[in-house]
Design a protein around this motif. Sequence first.
Motif, PDB file in Angstrom:
ATOM      1  N   MET A  23       0.996  -1.211   0.114  1.00 13.94           N
ATOM      2  CA  MET A  23      -0.062  -0.205  -0.030  1.00 13.94           C
ATOM      3  C   MET A  23       0.801   1.159  -0.097  1.00 13.94           C
ATOM      4  SD  MET A  23      -2.397  -1.591   2.835  1.00 13.94           S
ATOM      5  CE  MET A  23      -3.089   0.045   3.461  1.00 13.94           C
ATOM      6  N   VAL A  24       0.383   2.208  -0.651  1.00 10.25           N
ATOM      7  CA  VAL A  24       0.887   3.562  -0.455  1.00 10.25           C
ATOM      8  C   VAL A  24       0.244   4.741   0.032  1.00 10.25           C
ATOM      9  CG1 VAL A  24       2.317   5.396  -2.127  1.00 10.25           C
ATOM     10  CG2 VAL A  24       2.551   2.893  -2.558  1.00 10.25           C
ATOM     11  N   SER A  25       0.623   5.389   1.128  1.00  7.40           N
ATOM     12  CA  SER A  25       0.067   6.267   1.878  1.00  7.40           C
ATOM     13  C   SER A  25       0.675   7.500   1.466  1.00  7.40           C
ATOM     14  CB  SER A  25       0.161   6.257   3.257  1.00  7.40           C
ATOM     15  OG  SER A  25      -0.205   7.323   3.817  1.00  7.40           O
ATOM     16  N   ALA A  26      -0.162   8.585   0.782  1.00  4.29           N
ATOM     17  CA  ALA A  26       0.378  10.009   0.367  1.00  4.29           C
ATOM     18  C   ALA A  26       0.963  10.539   1.773  1.00  4.29           C
ATOM     19  CB  ALA A  26      -0.392  10.702  -0.146  1.00  4.29           C
ATOM     20  N   ALA A  27       0.063  10.235   2.872  1.00  7.69           N
ATOM     21  CA  ALA A  27       0.382  11.113   4.098  1.00  7.69           C
ATOM     22  C   ALA A  27       1.821  10.449   4.783  1.00  7.69           C
ATOM     23  CB  ALA A  27      -0.490  10.954   5.254  1.00  7.69           C
ATOM     24  N   ALA A  28       1.908   8.968   4.393  1.00  9.50           N
ATOM     25  CA  ALA A  28       3.334   8.611   5.231  1.00  9.50           C
ATOM     26  C   ALA A  28       4.710   9.033   3.989  1.00  9.50           C
ATOM     27  CB  ALA A  28       3.283   7.061   5.133  1.00  9.50           C
ATOM     28  N   SER A  29       4.332   9.018   2.934  1.00  2.00           N
ATOM     29  CA  SER A  29       5.488   9.608   2.088  1.00  2.00           C
ATOM     30  C   SER A  29       5.744  10.900   2.313  1.00  2.00           C
ATOM     31  CB  SER A  29       4.763   9.652   0.582  1.00  2.00           C
ATOM     32  OG  SER A  29       4.586   8.055   0.266  1.00  2.00           O
ATOM     33  N   ARG A  30       4.724  11.859   2.608  1.00  2.00           N
ATOM     34  CA  ARG A  30       5.170  13.136   3.177  1.00  2.00           C
ATOM     35  C   ARG A  30       5.681  13.376   4.406  1.00  2.00           C
ATOM     36  NH1 ARG A  30      -0.138  13.826   1.218  1.00  2.00           N
ATOM     37  NH2 ARG A  30      -0.874  14.275   3.334  1.00  2.00           N
ATOM     38  N   ASN A  31       5.089  12.583   5.522  1.00  4.38           N
ATOM     39  CA  ASN A  31       5.582  13.081   6.922  1.00  4.38           C
ATOM     40  C   ASN A  31       6.768  12.080   7.331  1.00  4.38           C
ATOM     41  OD1 ASN A  31       4.162  10.750   7.607  1.00  4.38           O
ATOM     42  ND2 ASN A  31       2.391  11.757   8.356  1.00  4.38           N
ATOM     43  N   SER A  32       7.046  11.028   6.707  1.00  4.98           N
ATOM     44  CA  SER A  32       8.254   9.958   7.073  1.00  4.98           C
ATOM     45  C   SER A  32       9.417  10.673   7.770  1.00  4.98           C
ATOM     46  CB  SER A  32       8.262   8.960   6.220  1.00  4.98           C
ATOM     47  OG  SER A  32       7.459   8.073   6.014  1.00  4.98           O
ATOM     48  N   GLN A  33       9.988  11.575   6.751  1.00  6.70           N
ATOM     49  CA  GLN A  33      11.237  12.369   7.289  1.00  6.70           C
ATOM     50  C   GLN A  33      11.049  13.168   8.393  1.00  6.70           C
ATOM     51  OE1 GLN A  33      14.270  11.350   6.028  1.00  6.70           O
ATOM     52  NE2 GLN A  33      14.926  12.871   7.629  1.00  6.70           N
ATOM     53  N   PRO A  34      10.054  14.104   8.538  1.00  7.53           N
ATOM     54  CA  PRO A  34       9.774  15.104   9.536  1.00  7.53           C
ATOM     55  C   PRO A  34       9.474  14.198  10.925  1.00  7.53           C
ATOM     56  CG  PRO A  34       8.364  16.014   7.857  1.00  7.53           C
ATOM     57  CD  PRO A  34       9.096  14.551   7.323  1.00  7.53           C
ATOM     58  N   ILE A  35       8.866  13.046  10.754  1.00  5.18           N
ATOM     59  CA  ILE A  35       8.807  12.215  12.142  1.00  5.18           C
ATOM     60  C   ILE A  35      10.207  11.652  12.354  1.00  5.18           C
ATOM     61  CG2 ILE A  35       7.724  10.152  12.837  1.00  5.18           C
ATOM     62  CD1 ILE A  35       5.293  10.626  11.226  1.00  5.18           C
ATOM     63  N   LEU A  36      10.835  11.043  11.138  1.00  7.62           N
ATOM     64  CA  LEU A  36      12.281  10.530  11.686  1.00  7.62           C
ATOM     65  C   LEU A  36      13.177  11.652  12.378  1.00  7.62           C
ATOM     66  CD1 LEU A  36      14.322   8.322  11.314  1.00  7.62           C
ATOM     67  CD2 LEU A  36      14.702   9.044   9.046  1.00  7.62           C
ATOM     68  N   ASP A  37      13.164  12.869  11.675  1.00  8.21           N
ATOM     69  CA  ASP A  37      14.139  13.899  12.453  1.00  8.21           C
ATOM     70  C   ASP A  37      13.803  14.077  13.883  1.00  8.21           C
ATOM     71  OD1 ASP A  37      15.082  14.128   9.760  1.00  8.21           O
ATOM     72  OD2 ASP A  37      13.797  16.185   9.386  1.00  8.21           O
ATOM     73  N   VAL A  38      12.400  13.856  14.235  1.00  4.96           N
ATOM     74  CA  VAL A  38      12.192  14.190  15.647  1.00  4.96           C
ATOM     75  C   VAL A  38      12.614  12.806  16.510  1.00  4.96           C
ATOM     76  CG1 VAL A  38      10.246  14.240  17.270  1.00  4.96           C
ATOM     77  CG2 VAL A  38       9.846  15.547  15.165  1.00  4.96           C
ATOM     78  N   LEU A  39      12.142  11.767  15.916  1.00  3.91           N
ATOM     79  CA  LEU A  39      12.842  10.484  16.480  1.00  3.91           C
ATOM     80  C   LEU A  39      14.472  10.349  16.673  1.00  3.91           C
ATOM     81  CD1 LEU A  39      10.799   7.742  14.816  1.00  3.91           C
ATOM     82  CD2 LEU A  39      10.539   8.444  17.158  1.00  3.91           C
ATOM     83  N   ILE A  40      15.057  10.866  15.829  1.00  7.45           N
ATOM     84  CA  ILE A  40      16.376  10.945  15.765  1.00  7.45           C
ATOM     85  C   ILE A  40      17.041  11.922  17.012  1.00  7.45           C
ATOM     86  CG2 ILE A  40      18.667  11.930  14.568  1.00  7.45           C
ATOM     87  CD1 ILE A  40      17.231  10.806  12.055  1.00  7.45           C
ATOM     88  N   GLU A  41      16.403  12.996  16.990  1.00  5.04           N
ATOM     89  CA  GLU A  41      16.570  14.049  18.116  1.00  5.04           C
ATOM     90  C   GLU A  41      16.192  13.344  19.363  1.00  5.04           C
ATOM     91  OE1 GLU A  41      18.109  17.289  20.169  1.00  5.04           O
ATOM     92  OE2 GLU A  41      18.298  16.624  18.164  1.00  5.04           O
ATOM     93  N   THR A  42      15.056  12.738  19.691  1.00  6.68           N
ATOM     94  CA  THR A  42      14.641  12.480  20.881  1.00  6.68           C
ATOM     95  C   THR A  42      15.415  11.222  21.428  1.00  6.68           C
ATOM     96  OG1 THR A  42      12.203  13.093  20.219  1.00  6.68           O
ATOM     97  CG2 THR A  42      12.632  11.451  21.928  1.00  6.68           C
ATOM     98  N   LEU A  43      15.861  10.426  20.292  1.00  4.91           N
ATOM     99  CA  LEU A  43      16.759   9.064  20.701  1.00  4.91           C
ATOM    100  C   LEU A  43      18.137   9.255  20.915  1.00  4.91           C
ATOM    101  CD1 LEU A  43      14.296   6.624  18.800  1.00  4.91           C
ATOM    102  CD2 LEU A  43      14.254   6.969  21.434  1.00  4.91           C
ATOM    103  N   ARG A  44      18.801  10.498  20.565  1.00  6.80           N
ATOM    104  CA  ARG A  44      20.180  10.654  20.181  1.00  6.80           C
ATOM    105  C   ARG A  44      21.063  10.146  21.346  1.00  6.80           C
ATOM    106  NH1 ARG A  44      18.807  16.407  21.488  1.00  6.80           N
ATOM    107  NH2 ARG A  44      19.692  16.824  23.404  1.00  6.80           N
ATOM    108  N   ASP A  45      20.523  10.112  22.599  1.00  8.72           N
ATOM    109  CA  ASP A  45      21.420   9.544  23.650  1.00  8.72           C
ATOM    110  C   ASP A  45      21.242   8.207  23.828  1.00  8.72           C
ATOM    111  OD1 ASP A  45      22.565  12.030  23.825  1.00  8.72           O
ATOM    112  OD2 ASP A  45      21.081  12.927  25.171  1.00  8.72           O
ATOM    113  N   VAL A  46      20.043   7.705  23.311  1.00  4.68           N
ATOM    114  CA  VAL A  46      19.854   6.283  23.522  1.00  4.68           C
ATOM    115  C   VAL A  46      20.688   5.099  22.486  1.00  4.68           C
ATOM    116  CG1 VAL A  46      17.796   4.450  23.661  1.00  4.68           C
ATOM    117  CG2 VAL A  46      17.403   6.810  23.980  1.00  4.68           C
ATOM    118  N   GLU A  47      21.485   4.204  23.342  1.00  3.46           N
ATOM    119  CA  GLU A  47      22.290   3.399  22.667  1.00  3.46           C
ATOM    120  C   GLU A  47      21.488   2.494  21.623  1.00  3.46           C
ATOM    121  OE1 GLU A  47      25.469   1.503  24.321  1.00  3.46           O
ATOM    122  OE2 GLU A  47      25.584   3.390  26.047  1.00  3.46           O
ATOM    123  N   THR A  48      20.495   1.747  22.290  1.00  2.00           N
ATOM    124  CA  THR A  48      19.636   0.558  21.465  1.00  2.00           C
ATOM    125  C   THR A  48      18.565   0.484  22.183  1.00  2.00           C
ATOM    126  OG1 THR A  48      19.865  -1.435  20.578  1.00  2.00           O
ATOM    127  CG2 THR A  48      20.635  -1.267  22.874  1.00  2.00           C
TER     128      THR A  48
END
Length: 98
Positions: A23-48
Amino acid sequence: MSSGPILEASTSFDVAPKKDTKMVSAAASRNSQPILDVLIETLRDVETGNIVSFAEGSGQHVVHFAKELSRFKFYPTEIDSSAIDSIIEYRRDSGLTN
């Protein structure tokens, strides 16, 4: 007590999805990177660790995140069987094991 099927990435991807189920979601295509950016920042100090993706939908998000956050193991969940097939197909096509 479970209210529906839960797809566990580490064990459930051995089942072959139906053909052409991605399946292809237009919303997921648009917002995957912005959500990932938040995850990267939030998890930056978490090893695994483990990340559960609730109501994953198409599978686009979890595969996008897993590519960039390879130190984490992802567990997408979904109740819709057609979405589960899509998640399996995205995961299989990605070649990712996390």
